[in-house]
Enzyme design. Structure first.
Site, PDB file in Angstrom:
ATOM      1  N   ARG A  48      80.110  26.789   2.451  1.00 30.99           N
ATOM      2  CA  ARG A  48      78.778  26.861   3.076  1.00 30.99           C
ATOM      3  C   ARG A  48      77.717  26.412   2.073  1.00 30.99           C
ATOM      4  NH1 ARG A  48      81.061  31.713   5.130  1.00 30.99           N
ATOM      5  NH2 ARG A  48      79.963  33.072   3.664  1.00 30.99           N
ATOM      6  N   LYS A 138      61.891  31.937  11.817  1.00 31.48           N
ATOM      7  CA  LYS A 138      62.326  31.656  13.185  1.00 31.48           C
ATOM      8  C   LYS A 138      62.947  32.879  13.853  1.00 31.48           C
ATOM      9  CE  LYS A 138      66.447  30.090  14.754  1.00 31.48           C
ATOM     10  NZ  LYS A 138      67.610  29.189  14.926  1.00 31.48           N
ATOM     11  N   GLU A 179      61.147  30.718  19.298  1.00 32.13           N
ATOM     12  CA  GLU A 179      62.218  29.921  19.906  1.00 32.13           C
ATOM     13  C   GLU A 179      62.800  30.571  21.169  1.00 32.13           C
ATOM     14  OE1 GLU A 179      65.722  29.269  17.467  1.00 32.13           O
ATOM     15  OE2 GLU A 179      66.490  27.733  18.812  1.00 32.13           O
ATOM     16  N   LYS A 221      59.346  26.400  19.404  1.00 39.74           N
ATOM     17  CA  LYS A 221      60.641  25.705  19.348  1.00 39.74           C
ATOM     18  C   LYS A 221      61.368  25.940  20.675  1.00 39.74           C
ATOM     19  CE  LYS A 221      65.016  25.465  16.834  1.00 39.74           C
ATOM     20  NZ  LYS A 221      65.618  25.295  15.516  1.00 39.74           N
TER      21      LYS A 221
HETATM   22  P1  13P Z   1      70.632  23.337  17.936  1.00 41.60           P
HETATM   23  O1  13P Z   1      69.721  22.194  17.661  1.00 41.60           O
HETATM   24  O2  13P Z   1      72.053  23.079  17.524  1.00 41.60           O
HETATM   25  O3  13P Z   1      70.497  23.858  19.321  1.00 41.60           O
HETATM   26  O4  13P Z   1      70.183  24.511  16.992  1.00 41.60           O
HETATM   27  C1  13P Z   1      68.848  24.823  16.882  1.00 41.60           C
HETATM   28  C2  13P Z   1      68.707  26.215  16.484  1.00 41.60           C
HETATM   29  O5  13P Z   1      68.013  26.517  15.553  1.00 41.60           O
HETATM   30  C3  13P Z   1      69.412  27.225  17.267  1.00 41.60           C
HETATM   31  O6  13P Z   1      68.820  28.453  17.056  1.00 41.60           O
END
Ligand code: 13P
Length: 339
Positions: A48, A138, A179, A221
């Protein structure tokens, strides 16, 4: 209480740079393990760290990437040159962000819907993350589309926690990246997605208003308005761009400086084409860009496959995808550039 307005202003100014987007590299250990397994990479902490080092040390990537969202593990790690990741990003002119939610738990009295947890102790964690170099954060909420979901209850519960998290972030001098993800899984049509997305975003902005969140220092987002993966009537690129902009115009105040989409299971090329189609229309009230994980990383992760000899090729794949998305954020991408 400390006045962090200057910090919030500086961060949002850098995140809204034209033609730049955000790399989401904040997969939880469980999620990155799944992605690694799919391409035959062993799921170890070393892998990772090496993989995320590869992403973040891609030469000149700051031309296209304004910020990187990190998982807590990465925020606390050093890169392969023994520099803490947030410091290495700062040296490259890139902002460090952090995923601060603690994942999904069932929301009682719904049809298997989820609510996001992580508010307990959040102010203390945010102060710690800021001290370690994070300037934005986020929080992801998810909504499923089916005959009776997303329910009013799930929409209201998730809006409330998103708004409380965003208020905590701003109090700590951290720009919140809100998000709400309407999931692409299922057979639903783009019309069903439009109805669900409109209700979700309306509730989110209502809650942000109630909690006095300053939209001028907030990143949205969202997911794009798109048919479900298993839908038999896939929508065209134009239809996705039109429906997404229709919903955003109806629900997102122009005070929001930037909208950075998630890719949500679209292919890298689809995610770029959809973003481009929106920007190609011109005169949008917000900066419209990307905050992709899979759509930026898929080709790169496959190219690397855990091999130290493949680092340069993997970085090239990431650079190319980031560049195409940067062009799409300006409405200047063309399909012919894929070759
Ligand atoms: P994806 O663009 O793969 O959907 O991931 C964005 C993300 O931050 C998911 O929480």
């Amino acid at each position: 209480m400390t006045d962090f307005t200057h910090d919030l202003k500086t961060t949002i100014g850098r995140l809204t740079a034209r033609g730049k987007g955000i790399l989401a590299a904040d997969e939880s250990t469980a999620t990155i393990s799944k992605r690694f397994e799919a391409v035959g990479i062993a799921t170890t902490e070393d892998n990772r760290r090496a993989y995320r080092d590869l992403l973040m040390t891609t030469p000149n990537i700051n031309a296209f990437i304004a910020g990187v969202i990190l998982f807590e593990e990465t925020l606390n790690q050093q890169n392969l040159q023994s520099t803490p990741f947030p410091q290495a990003l700062a040296d490259a002119g890139i902002l460090a962000g952090i995923k601060v939610d603690k994942g999904l738990i069932p929301l009682q009295n719904t049809n298997n819907e989820m609510v996001t947890q992580g508010l307990d102790g959040l102010p203390q964690r945010l102060a710690e993350y800021k001290a370690k170099g994070a300037s934005f954060a986020k929080w992801r909420a998810v909504y499923t589309i089916s005959a009776n979901t997303p329910s009013c209850l799930a929409i209201a519960a998730n809006a409330e926690v998103l708004a409380r998290y965003a208020a905590c972030c701003q109090e700590a001098g951290i720009v919140p990246m809100v998000e709400p993800e309407v999931l692409i899984d299922g057979e639903h049509t783009i019309e069903q997605c439009e109805i669900a997305s409109r209700a979700v975003l309306h509730a989110v902005f209502n809650a942000l208003f109630a909690h006095k969140v300053n939209l001028a220092y907030t990143v949205l987002k969202p997911s794009m308005v798109i048919n479900g993966k298993a839908c038999r009537m896939p929508a065209s690129v134009q239809a996705v761009a039109d429906a997404t902009l229709r919903v955003l115009r109806a629900t997102v105040p122009a005070t929001v400086p930037t909208i950075n989409f998630l890719s949500g299971g679209q292919t890298p090329q689809q995610a770029t084409a959809h973003l481009n189609a929106m920007n190609a229309k011109g005169s949008l009230p917000w900066n419209v860009s990307f905050s992709y994980a899979r759509a930026l990383q898929d080709n790169c992760m496959k190219a690397w496959a855990g091999q130290s000899t493949a680092v340069a090729a993997a970085q090239q794949a990431f650079y190319q995808r980031a560049k195409l998305n940067s062009l799409a954020a300006l409405g200047n991408y063309e399909e012919a550039m894929e070759k």
